[in-house]
Design a protein around this motif. Structure first.
Motif, PDB file in Angstrom:
ATOM      1  N   ALA A  96      60.173 -15.909  48.853  1.00  0.00           N
ATOM      2  CA  ALA A  96      61.095 -17.302  49.727  1.00  0.00           C
ATOM      3  C   ALA A  96      61.503 -18.799  48.353  1.00  0.00           C
ATOM      4  O   ALA A  96      62.306 -18.969  48.284  1.00  0.00           O
ATOM      5  CB  ALA A  96      59.825 -18.106  50.659  1.00  0.00           C
ATOM      6  N   ARG A  97      60.156 -19.041  47.537  1.00  0.00           N
ATOM      7  CA  ARG A  97      60.539 -19.630  46.741  1.00  0.00           C
ATOM      8  C   ARG A  97      61.697 -19.409  45.837  1.00  0.00           C
ATOM      9  O   ARG A  97      62.651 -19.779  45.668  1.00  0.00           O
ATOM     10  CB  ARG A  97      59.476 -20.098  45.912  1.00  0.00           C
ATOM     11  CG  ARG A  97      58.810 -21.524  46.531  1.00  0.00           C
ATOM     12  CD  ARG A  97      56.511 -20.951  45.716  1.00  0.00           C
ATOM     13  NE  ARG A  97      56.967 -21.098  44.309  1.00  0.00           N
ATOM     14  CZ  ARG A  97      56.713 -23.112  43.978  1.00  0.00           C
ATOM     15  NH1 ARG A  97      57.450 -23.608  45.019  1.00  0.00           N
ATOM     16  NH2 ARG A  97      57.146 -23.161  43.142  1.00  0.00           N
ATOM     17  N   ARG A  98      61.409 -18.103  45.672  1.00  0.00           N
ATOM     18  CA  ARG A  98      62.791 -17.073  44.931  1.00  0.00           C
ATOM     19  C   ARG A  98      63.910 -17.015  45.395  1.00  0.00           C
ATOM     20  O   ARG A  98      65.452 -17.304  44.424  1.00  0.00           O
ATOM     21  CB  ARG A  98      62.606 -15.407  44.017  1.00  0.00           C
ATOM     22  CG  ARG A  98      62.311 -14.835  42.650  1.00  0.00           C
ATOM     23  CD  ARG A  98      61.992 -14.202  42.767  1.00  0.00           C
ATOM     24  NE  ARG A  98      61.154 -12.754  43.699  1.00  0.00           N
ATOM     25  CZ  ARG A  98      61.036 -12.676  44.260  1.00  0.00           C
ATOM     26  NH1 ARG A  98      59.674 -13.382  43.871  1.00  0.00           N
ATOM     27  NH2 ARG A  98      60.170 -11.458  45.623  1.00  0.00           N
ATOM     28  N   LEU A 152      67.881 -10.012  38.007  1.00  0.00           N
ATOM     29  CA  LEU A 152      66.698 -10.462  39.094  1.00  0.00           C
ATOM     30  C   LEU A 152      65.940 -10.485  38.374  1.00  0.00           C
ATOM     31  O   LEU A 152      64.697 -11.147  38.906  1.00  0.00           O
ATOM     32  CB  LEU A 152      66.592  -9.496  39.964  1.00  0.00           C
ATOM     33  CG  LEU A 152      68.383  -9.623  41.094  1.00  0.00           C
ATOM     34  CD1 LEU A 152      67.756  -7.881  42.105  1.00  0.00           C
ATOM     35  CD2 LEU A 152      67.953 -10.395  42.073  1.00  0.00           C
ATOM     36  N   ALA A 153      65.220  -9.932  36.605  1.00  0.00           N
ATOM     37  CA  ALA A 153      64.038  -9.723  36.266  1.00  0.00           C
ATOM     38  C   ALA A 153      63.976 -11.512  36.121  1.00  0.00           C
ATOM     39  O   ALA A 153      62.992 -11.872  36.216  1.00  0.00           O
ATOM     40  CB  ALA A 153      64.757  -8.816  35.055  1.00  0.00           C
ATOM     41  N   GLN A 154      64.949 -11.651  35.374  1.00  0.00           N
ATOM     42  CA  GLN A 154      65.479 -13.585  35.044  1.00  0.00           C
ATOM     43  C   GLN A 154      64.686 -14.233  35.761  1.00  0.00           C
ATOM     44  O   GLN A 154      64.166 -14.735  35.894  1.00  0.00           O
ATOM     45  CB  GLN A 154      66.726 -13.509  34.855  1.00  0.00           C
ATOM     46  CG  GLN A 154      66.675 -15.119  33.707  1.00  0.00           C
ATOM     47  CD  GLN A 154      65.414 -15.742  32.870  1.00  0.00           C
ATOM     48  OE1 GLN A 154      65.235 -14.939  31.823  1.00  0.00           O
ATOM     49  NE2 GLN A 154      64.947 -16.999  32.754  1.00  0.00           N
ATOM     50  N   LEU A 155      65.153 -14.312  36.947  1.00  0.00           N
ATOM     51  CA  LEU A 155      65.291 -14.747  38.592  1.00  0.00           C
ATOM     52  C   LEU A 155      64.102 -15.031  38.632  1.00  0.00           C
ATOM     53  O   LEU A 155      63.243 -15.753  39.194  1.00  0.00           O
ATOM     54  CB  LEU A 155      65.753 -13.925  40.046  1.00  0.00           C
ATOM     55  CG  LEU A 155      65.525 -14.854  41.805  1.00  0.00           C
ATOM     56  CD1 LEU A 155      66.116 -15.860  41.365  1.00  0.00           C
ATOM     57  CD2 LEU A 155      66.368 -13.620  42.044  1.00  0.00           C
ATOM     58  N   ARG A 176      61.464 -13.965  36.951  1.00  0.00           N
ATOM     59  CA  ARG A 176      60.442 -14.556  35.296  1.00  0.00           C
ATOM     60  C   ARG A 176      60.165 -16.568  35.509  1.00  0.00           C
ATOM     61  O   ARG A 176      59.325 -17.107  36.072  1.00  0.00           O
ATOM     62  CB  ARG A 176      61.047 -14.431  34.291  1.00  0.00           C
ATOM     63  CG  ARG A 176      60.541 -15.299  32.644  1.00  0.00           C
ATOM     64  CD  ARG A 176      60.834 -14.430  31.889  1.00  0.00           C
ATOM     65  NE  ARG A 176      59.915 -14.058  31.138  1.00  0.00           N
ATOM     66  CZ  ARG A 176      59.215 -13.550  30.333  1.00  0.00           C
ATOM     67  NH1 ARG A 176      58.808 -14.612  30.006  1.00  0.00           N
ATOM     68  NH2 ARG A 176      58.976 -12.142  29.973  1.00  0.00           N
ATOM     69  N   MET A 177      61.619 -16.881  36.233  1.00  0.00           N
ATOM     70  CA  MET A 177      61.721 -18.528  36.676  1.00  0.00           C
ATOM     71  C   MET A 177      60.715 -19.244  37.884  1.00  0.00           C
ATOM     72  O   MET A 177      60.090 -19.972  37.440  1.00  0.00           O
ATOM     73  CB  MET A 177      63.535 -18.344  36.839  1.00  0.00           C
ATOM     74  CG  MET A 177      64.576 -18.677  35.380  1.00  0.00           C
ATOM     75  SD  MET A 177      65.956 -18.463  35.682  1.00  0.00           S
ATOM     76  CE  MET A 177      65.761 -20.458  36.567  1.00  0.00           C
ATOM     77  N   GLY A 178      60.788 -17.947  38.421  1.00  0.00           N
ATOM     78  CA  GLY A 178      59.901 -17.872  40.082  1.00  0.00           C
ATOM     79  C   GLY A 178      58.744 -17.541  39.395  1.00  0.00           C
ATOM     80  O   GLY A 178      58.062 -18.768  39.717  1.00  0.00           O
ATOM     81  N   LEU A 179      58.348 -17.371  38.432  1.00  0.00           N
ATOM     82  CA  LEU A 179      57.144 -17.446  38.061  1.00  0.00           C
ATOM     83  C   LEU A 179      56.270 -18.966  36.878  1.00  0.00           C
ATOM     84  O   LEU A 179      55.382 -19.446  37.013  1.00  0.00           O
ATOM     85  CB  LEU A 179      56.352 -15.708  36.916  1.00  0.00           C
ATOM     86  CG  LEU A 179      56.280 -14.651  38.153  1.00  0.00           C
ATOM     87  CD1 LEU A 179      56.143 -13.422  37.263  1.00  0.00           C
ATOM     88  CD2 LEU A 179      55.095 -14.827  38.808  1.00  0.00           C
ATOM     89  N   HIS A 213      50.110 -15.662  30.453  1.00  0.00           N
ATOM     90  CA  HIS A 213      50.264 -14.613  31.274  1.00  0.00           C
ATOM     91  C   HIS A 213      51.698 -14.306  32.207  1.00  0.00           C
ATOM     92  O   HIS A 213      51.830 -13.179  32.848  1.00  0.00           O
ATOM     93  CB  HIS A 213      49.463 -15.002  32.387  1.00  0.00           C
ATOM     94  CG  HIS A 213      47.886 -15.089  31.364  1.00  0.00           C
ATOM     95  ND1 HIS A 213      46.674 -13.890  30.931  1.00  0.00           N
ATOM     96  CD2 HIS A 213      46.981 -15.708  32.388  1.00  0.00           C
ATOM     97  CE1 HIS A 213      45.803 -14.062  30.751  1.00  0.00           C
ATOM     98  NE2 HIS A 213      46.010 -15.683  30.732  1.00  0.00           N
ATOM     99  N   ILE A 214      52.074 -14.973  31.668  1.00  0.00           N
ATOM    100  CA  ILE A 214      53.440 -14.473  32.732  1.00  0.00           C
ATOM    101  C   ILE A 214      54.407 -13.464  31.511  1.00  0.00           C
ATOM    102  O   ILE A 214      54.306 -12.120  32.439  1.00  0.00           O
ATOM    103  CB  ILE A 214      54.847 -15.726  32.101  1.00  0.00           C
ATOM    104  CG1 ILE A 214      53.901 -16.910  33.183  1.00  0.00           C
ATOM    105  CG2 ILE A 214      56.567 -15.883  32.753  1.00  0.00           C
ATOM    106  CD1 ILE A 214      54.778 -18.284  32.774  1.00  0.00           C
ATOM    107  N   ASP A 215      54.226 -13.275  30.461  1.00  0.00           N
ATOM    108  CA  ASP A 215      54.875 -12.053  29.807  1.00  0.00           C
ATOM    109  C   ASP A 215      54.478 -11.205  30.704  1.00  0.00           C
ATOM    110  O   ASP A 215      55.044 -10.066  30.756  1.00  0.00           O
ATOM    111  CB  ASP A 215      54.749 -11.627  28.726  1.00  0.00           C
ATOM    112  CG  ASP A 215      55.670 -12.834  27.731  1.00  0.00           C
ATOM    113  OD1 ASP A 215      57.037 -13.468  28.197  1.00  0.00           O
ATOM    114  OD2 ASP A 215      55.293 -12.926  26.206  1.00  0.00           O
TER     115      ASP A 215
END
Length: 236
Positions: A54-56, A70-73, A75-78, A91-93
């Motif tokens: 939902a946040r994404r 969508l991968a960038q989306l 990542r930004m959500g994370l 740990h995001i990577d």
């Protein structure tokens, strides 16, 4: 009226054209959340799969250009979730690598691999996608001479430029090229406006094209039907 030029190349969409994507993404998100529970527990405890989704979607509504990366989306959500939870961003990577590995664990429709092998004997093949599938990881890159992804190219379907760039890379004219995809607006209408012929890969039996006023050059439910249509075109 001049006859249509002979078909020399076929360009394919990927997600929901060569394989179903919704169950893959759903499983990848389960896998990711389990990874977060082990490696970034503060994020997993504070945000469920549904909350992260939902946040994404809210972020996408604010920045619609991310629809084509969508991968960038994700990542930004994370990044936002890690910051809010006070988790180690190192740990995001790892989270992204884990998700993308699962996202590429696709299973082609039964007709796809036999169909591609038959098509390769007759025509040049390529792909144009707005998604983030990695054909090398999927194990299908060797079927295609050219593969363009919107996130790398910088422009997404239905913009004509990505279709035209794929044609140019194959050394064929748009009029000599067929685009095959499941999305009426992005794939069929986009390709036709770029000067290509367009086949709607309609695996679900949808009648949405009538309401949209989009007229594909052909409608197929499988690559077998695509092959039959191509045979008819090549005999003309």
């Amino acid at each position: 009226m001049n006859p249509a030029p002979p078909i020399k190349a076929i360009l394919f969409d990927l997600d929901d054209t060569l394989w179903p994507i919704a169950p893959v993404i759903a499983q990848a998100e389960v896998t990711l959340h389990a990874w977060l529970a082990e490696h970034a527990p503060k994020v997993a405890q504070q945000f469920s799969i549904e909350t992260l989704r939902a946040r994404r979607m809210a972020l996408l509504a604010q920045q619609p250009h991310l629809h084509f990366n969508l991968a960038q989306l994700r990542r930004m959500g994370l990044e936002a979730a890690f910051a809010e939870a006070g988790e180690d961003v190192a740990h995001i990577d790892g989270a992204m690598r884990h998700f993308l590995a699962a996202r590429n664990a696709v299973t082609p429709y039964d007709d796809v691999l036999p169909g591609l092998l038959k098509l390769k004997d007759r025509l040049m093949l390529g792909t144009v996608t707005n998604g983030n599938a990695d054909l090398e990881v999927v194990g299908m890159a060797h079927h295609f001479k050219v593969s363009l992804a919107a996130c790398n190219f910088g422009t997404a379907k239905p913009d004509p430029s990505i279709f035209l760039a794929a044609c140019e890379a194959l050394g064929v004219a748009p009029q000599e090229t067929v685009y095959v995809g499941d999305d009426l607006k992005f794939d069929v209408d986009g390709a036709q406006k770029a000067g290509l012929r367009a086949v709607w890969m309609n695996r679900t039996g949808s009648t949405a094209h009538a309401a949209l006023g989009i007229v594909p050059d052909a409608i197929c439910t499988t690559l077998d039907e695509l092959l039959a249509w191509l045979e008819a075109q090549l005999e003309q």
